[in-house]
Design a protein around this motif. Structure first.
Motif, PDB file in Angstrom:
ATOM      1  N   PHE A 108      27.013  19.498 -68.275  1.00 26.00           N
ATOM      2  CA  PHE A 108      27.462  20.588 -67.403  1.00 26.00           C
ATOM      3  C   PHE A 108      28.880  21.015 -67.758  1.00 26.00           C
ATOM      4  O   PHE A 108      29.179  22.210 -67.846  1.00 26.00           O
ATOM      5  CB  PHE A 108      27.403  20.138 -65.943  1.00 26.00           C
ATOM      6  CG  PHE A 108      28.022  21.115 -64.983  1.00 26.00           C
ATOM      7  CD1 PHE A 108      27.354  22.274 -64.634  1.00 26.00           C
ATOM      8  CD2 PHE A 108      29.279  20.875 -64.445  1.00 26.00           C
ATOM      9  CE1 PHE A 108      27.935  23.187 -63.758  1.00 26.00           C
ATOM     10  CE2 PHE A 108      29.860  21.783 -63.572  1.00 26.00           C
ATOM     11  CZ  PHE A 108      29.185  22.941 -63.231  1.00 26.00           C
ATOM     12  N   GLY A 109      29.762  20.039 -67.988  1.00 28.75           N
ATOM     13  CA  GLY A 109      31.141  20.367 -68.346  1.00 28.75           C
ATOM     14  C   GLY A 109      31.230  21.153 -69.640  1.00 28.75           C
ATOM     15  O   GLY A 109      32.008  22.116 -69.744  1.00 28.75           O
ATOM     16  N   GLY A 110      30.446  20.779 -70.645  1.00 29.85           N
ATOM     17  CA  GLY A 110      30.454  21.497 -71.912  1.00 29.85           C
ATOM     18  C   GLY A 110      29.966  22.929 -71.757  1.00 29.85           C
ATOM     19  O   GLY A 110      30.566  23.870 -72.312  1.00 29.85           O
ATOM     20  N   CYS A 111      28.887  23.111 -71.007  1.00 27.29           N
ATOM     21  CA  CYS A 111      28.369  24.469 -70.801  1.00 27.29           C
ATOM     22  C   CYS A 111      29.372  25.315 -70.007  1.00 27.29           C
ATOM     23  O   CYS A 111      29.580  26.503 -70.312  1.00 27.29           O
ATOM     24  CB  CYS A 111      27.031  24.408 -70.066  1.00 27.29           C
ATOM     25  SG  CYS A 111      25.684  23.660 -71.026  1.00 27.29           S
ATOM     26  N   LEU A 112      30.004  24.695 -68.994  1.00 23.93           N
ATOM     27  CA  LEU A 112      30.984  25.428 -68.193  1.00 23.93           C
ATOM     28  C   LEU A 112      32.203  25.800 -69.043  1.00 23.93           C
ATOM     29  O   LEU A 112      32.766  26.900 -68.883  1.00 23.93           O
ATOM     30  CB  LEU A 112      31.410  24.572 -67.001  1.00 23.93           C
ATOM     31  CG  LEU A 112      32.246  25.261 -65.921  1.00 23.93           C
ATOM     32  CD1 LEU A 112      31.447  26.387 -65.264  1.00 23.93           C
ATOM     33  CD2 LEU A 112      32.702  24.250 -64.867  1.00 23.93           C
ATOM     34  N   LEU A 113      32.594  24.918 -69.956  1.00 22.72           N
ATOM     35  CA  LEU A 113      33.724  25.212 -70.835  1.00 22.72           C
ATOM     36  C   LEU A 113      33.401  26.381 -71.771  1.00 22.72           C
ATOM     37  O   LEU A 113      34.269  27.212 -72.076  1.00 22.72           O
ATOM     38  CB  LEU A 113      34.091  23.962 -71.642  1.00 22.72           C
ATOM     39  CG  LEU A 113      35.372  24.025 -72.466  1.00 22.72           C
ATOM     40  CD1 LEU A 113      36.579  24.292 -71.576  1.00 22.72           C
ATOM     41  CD2 LEU A 113      35.569  22.720 -73.234  1.00 22.72           C
ATOM     42  N   ALA A 114      32.152  26.463 -72.233  1.00 24.03           N
ATOM     43  CA  ALA A 114      31.746  27.606 -73.065  1.00 24.03           C
ATOM     44  C   ALA A 114      31.825  28.907 -72.273  1.00 24.03           C
ATOM     45  O   ALA A 114      32.310  29.932 -72.771  1.00 24.03           O
ATOM     46  CB  ALA A 114      30.325  27.382 -73.593  1.00 24.03           C
ATOM     47  N   VAL A 115      31.363  28.860 -71.020  1.00 18.72           N
ATOM     48  CA  VAL A 115      31.450  30.053 -70.161  1.00 18.72           C
ATOM     49  C   VAL A 115      32.904  30.457 -69.954  1.00 18.72           C
ATOM     50  O   VAL A 115      33.269  31.642 -70.043  1.00 18.72           O
ATOM     51  CB  VAL A 115      30.766  29.784 -68.806  1.00 18.72           C
ATOM     52  CG1 VAL A 115      31.032  30.927 -67.825  1.00 18.72           C
ATOM     53  CG2 VAL A 115      29.267  29.594 -68.995  1.00 18.72           C
ATOM     54  N   GLY A 116      33.767  29.464 -69.690  1.00 13.23           N
ATOM     55  CA  GLY A 116      35.181  29.762 -69.478  1.00 13.23           C
ATOM     56  C   GLY A 116      35.838  30.365 -70.706  1.00 13.23           C
ATOM     57  O   GLY A 116      36.656  31.293 -70.595  1.00 13.23           O
ATOM     58  N   SER A 117      35.501  29.853 -71.885  1.00 15.24           N
ATOM     59  CA  SER A 117      36.065  30.407 -73.126  1.00 15.24           C
ATOM     60  C   SER A 117      35.644  31.857 -73.311  1.00 15.24           C
ATOM     61  O   SER A 117      36.447  32.705 -73.732  1.00 15.24           O
ATOM     62  CB  SER A 117      35.613  29.557 -74.321  1.00 15.24           C
ATOM     63  OG  SER A 117      36.077  28.230 -74.219  1.00 15.24           O
ATOM     64  N   LEU A 118      34.394  32.151 -73.002  1.00 12.49           N
ATOM     65  CA  LEU A 118      33.923  33.537 -73.128  1.00 12.49           C
ATOM     66  C   LEU A 118      34.570  34.437 -72.079  1.00 12.49           C
ATOM     67  O   LEU A 118      34.801  35.632 -72.334  1.00 12.49           O
ATOM     68  CB  LEU A 118      32.401  33.576 -73.001  1.00 12.49           C
ATOM     69  CG  LEU A 118      31.625  32.886 -74.139  1.00 12.49           C
ATOM     70  CD1 LEU A 118      30.130  32.892 -73.861  1.00 12.49           C
ATOM     71  CD2 LEU A 118      31.929  33.553 -75.485  1.00 12.49           C
ATOM     72  N   MET A 119      34.883  33.885 -70.909  1.00 14.25           N
ATOM     73  CA  MET A 119      35.594  34.676 -69.895  1.00 14.25           C
ATOM     74  C   MET A 119      36.985  35.072 -70.405  1.00 14.25           C
ATOM     75  O   MET A 119      37.422  36.215 -70.229  1.00 14.25           O
ATOM     76  CB  MET A 119      35.715  33.876 -68.591  1.00 14.25           C
ATOM     77  CG  MET A 119      34.400  33.696 -67.843  1.00 14.25           C
ATOM     78  SD  MET A 119      34.552  32.612 -66.396  1.00 14.25           S
ATOM     79  CE  MET A 119      35.528  33.654 -65.286  1.00 14.25           C
ATOM     80  N   VAL A 120      37.675  34.146 -71.055  1.00 11.87           N
ATOM     81  CA  VAL A 120      38.989  34.462 -71.615  1.00 11.87           C
ATOM     82  C   VAL A 120      38.846  35.486 -72.741  1.00 11.87           C
ATOM     83  O   VAL A 120      39.712  36.352 -72.926  1.00 11.87           O
ATOM     84  CB  VAL A 120      39.684  33.181 -72.124  1.00 11.87           C
ATOM     85  CG1 VAL A 120      41.037  33.502 -72.772  1.00 11.87           C
ATOM     86  CG2 VAL A 120      39.890  32.196 -70.980  1.00 11.87           C
ATOM     87  N   LEU A 121      37.747  35.407 -73.481  1.00 16.50           N
ATOM     88  CA  LEU A 121      37.506  36.349 -74.576  1.00 16.50           C
ATOM     89  C   LEU A 121      37.434  37.789 -74.077  1.00 16.50           C
ATOM     90  O   LEU A 121      37.747  38.725 -74.825  1.00 16.50           O
ATOM     91  CB  LEU A 121      36.204  35.968 -75.290  1.00 16.50           C
ATOM     92  CG  LEU A 121      35.789  36.810 -76.501  1.00 16.50           C
ATOM     93  CD1 LEU A 121      36.821  36.676 -77.623  1.00 16.50           C
ATOM     94  CD2 LEU A 121      34.405  36.374 -76.999  1.00 16.50           C
ATOM     95  N   THR A 122      37.047  37.985 -72.812  1.00 14.52           N
ATOM     96  CA  THR A 122      36.911  39.347 -72.276  1.00 14.52           C
ATOM     97  C   THR A 122      38.244  39.941 -71.834  1.00 14.52           C
ATOM     98  O   THR A 122      38.285  41.111 -71.436  1.00 14.52           O
ATOM     99  CB  THR A 122      35.951  39.351 -71.072  1.00 14.52           C
ATOM    100  OG1 THR A 122      36.528  38.594 -69.989  1.00 14.52           O
ATOM    101  CG2 THR A 122      34.596  38.758 -71.442  1.00 14.52           C
TER     102      THR A 122
END
Length: 480
Positions: free
Chosen positions: A354-368
């Motif tokens: 869960f932490g890894g998937c959430l970290l991927a989502v967070g990285s993509l949020m910063v990408l926007t």
């Protein structure tokens, strides 16, 4: 492996039994972790003024580089020495080294002196990280109880890391840059008192027999194997005319040669500084690869998000620092939630997935992020990333401890910290290269895409780590 190379497992002395004793002992560990965080971060906001005052801008980068190299090179060694001789003496020694090194930094008369004393502090920092993060395993043999205390330690470290630069900046502003170096010695007094008074002396059983020996040659090879590649990245990818490709190549070759010599040597001796059984099974190998990925993502976010906020979105340095606060502040949130959920899990590796998937989502949020991004979206993105890291950082340490024999808890914990440090250095170097070859915006965006991919890889690796069987074996041992 021959019989001489596998000494029998030994258990540490009994931990303190009352809740008050345990609480005060962990207060000492937490105070030690606060000191480690202050020591590593408090100089960040004062360093430009220090370099200007000492006329040493050309050596600016080596203040941080010397500290990081010394820390990375010493973590594994002192993690192992803590296993062999007990952790309390090393924690006390690390406090003394950091305090004396900080005072010496405050009295430095040249940039060369400052670099030397910060490097000495790096040794103390590595010693402290190696022992403090392993100490809960001595006090709490039950992993389901230990996870909550590890979450507290990780949360304390994260919060202190966020406070450190603010304290350093405030002290520098009010009293001058030398004053910033006298904050750590004040924190050291508290940590020293709590450890001396409350943390038990838990020497491994049989340590007094004199049969244990320090593997000096293995320690030397290990220092070269860890520090030479990191120094090679610093020298090879330094900006402008500060790069030294041939020196970097020589260091990289030295690191590879040290690894090639270390592995067969450690298999032959009775008390290796780095027992290879720690990574003999697939699960520890997967966890340490995941730790590399987490370290890279964490430092890409910490180092390059402020750059994106300032150069592309128009925020001032102080505004960028405030916007980044949720990244640090949310790590304790994720750690506490993970600690609460862990005892309820039959397959606790799901927390890391869960932490890894959430970290991927967070990285993509910063990408926007763009110039029109609302502040609430920026804060939410960093909060998501911080929460994700809270699910990953303490569990990496805890899982390695659970997968290791009791006699190897210190070196197993230290290995995770070391691989994370290596991942941090590699991640920042790669993004730095991308920025140098393109632009700040394109380089940081490539780094964020890379971060999302690494986070998903971390989730996949965590999925392959089967902790259910480990919990079953530990429960069977407790019931026997």
């Amino acid at each position: 492996m021959n019989a001489a190379a596998t000494p029998p497992a030994e258990s540490p002395a009994e931990p303190p039994r009352t809740k008050r004793d345990l609480l005060m002992a962990m207060a000492g560990v937490s105070a030690t972790v606060v000191l480690a965080a202050f020591d590593s971060t408090i100089v960040s906001t004062t360093l430009p003024r220090v370099a200007e005052a000492l006329n040493g801008m050309a050596l600016y980068a080596w203040v941080g580089t010397g500290y990081l190299l010394a820390t990375a090179a010493s973590i594994l060694i002192f993690g192992r020495l803590g296993d062999l001789f007990g952790r309390k003496p090393w924690m006390l020694l690390s406090i003394a080294i950091i305090a004396l090194g900080s005072i010496s930094c405050g009295l430095s008369q040249s940039m060369e002196q400052l670099i030397a004393f910060r490097t000495l502090q790096g040794v103390g920092g590595g010693m402290m990280i190696a022992t403090a993060f392993a100490a809960p395993a001595d006090l709490f043999p039950d992993a389901k109880e230990r996870v909550r205390w590890l979450a507290l330690v990780s949360a304390t470290f994260a919060m202190a890391s966020g406070i450190g630069p603010l304290l350093g900046g405030a002290a520098t502003q009010a009293l001058g840059w030398r004053a910033a170096f006298f904050i750590s010695p004040c924190a050291a007094i508290v940590a020293m008192f709590l450890l001396v008074r409350y943390f038990p002396r838990m020497r491994p059983a049989g340590a007094q027999s004199g049969g244990r020996r320090i593997d000096w040659l293995g320690a030397l090879l290990l220092v070269i194997a860890v520090s030479a590649p990191l120094a090679a990245m610093e020298l090879g990818f330094a900006p402008g005319g500060h790069a030294h490709p041939m020196a970097a190549l020589a260091l990289a070759v030295a690191g590879i040669a040290a690894i090639a010599c270390l592995i067969p040597y450690e298999r032959r001796i009775a008390w290796p500084i780095f027992p290879l059984r720690v990574i003999a099974q697939p699960e520890p190998q997967l966890l340490n690869i995941a730790s590399l990925a987490v370290g890279a993502v964490m430092f890409i976010l910490i180092f390059f998000s402020p750059l994106l906020l300032q150069t592309q979105m128009g925020y001032t340095p102080s505004e960028a620092g405030l916007l980044l606060t949720p990244l640090v502040a949310a790590i304790p949130v994720g750690s506490i939630v993970s600690g609460y959920l862990f005892p309820k899990q039959t397959e606790p590796q799901r927390l890391m997935v869960f932490g890894g998937c959430l970290l991927a989502v967070g990285s993509l949020m910063v990408l926007t992020f763009n110039a029109d991004s609302p502040v609430i979206w920026i804060l939410a993105a960093f909060f998501v990333n911080g929460t994700a890291l809270g699910f990953l950082l303490p569990n990496l340490t805890l899982f390695m401890q659970m997968l290791s024999e009791r006699r190897d808890v210190g070196v197993a914990s230290a290995l995770v910290q070391t691989t994370r440090a290596i991942g941090s250095a590699a991640g920042t170097a790669l993004v730095g290269i991308a920025i140098a070859r393109s632009s700040v915006l394109d380089g940081v965006r490539m780094g964020l895409v890379f971060s999302a991919v690494l986070a998903l890889i971390c989730a996949y690796l965590a999925h392959r780590v089967k902790m259910k069987n480990v919990l079953t074996r530990q429960a069977a041992r407790r019931n026997a």
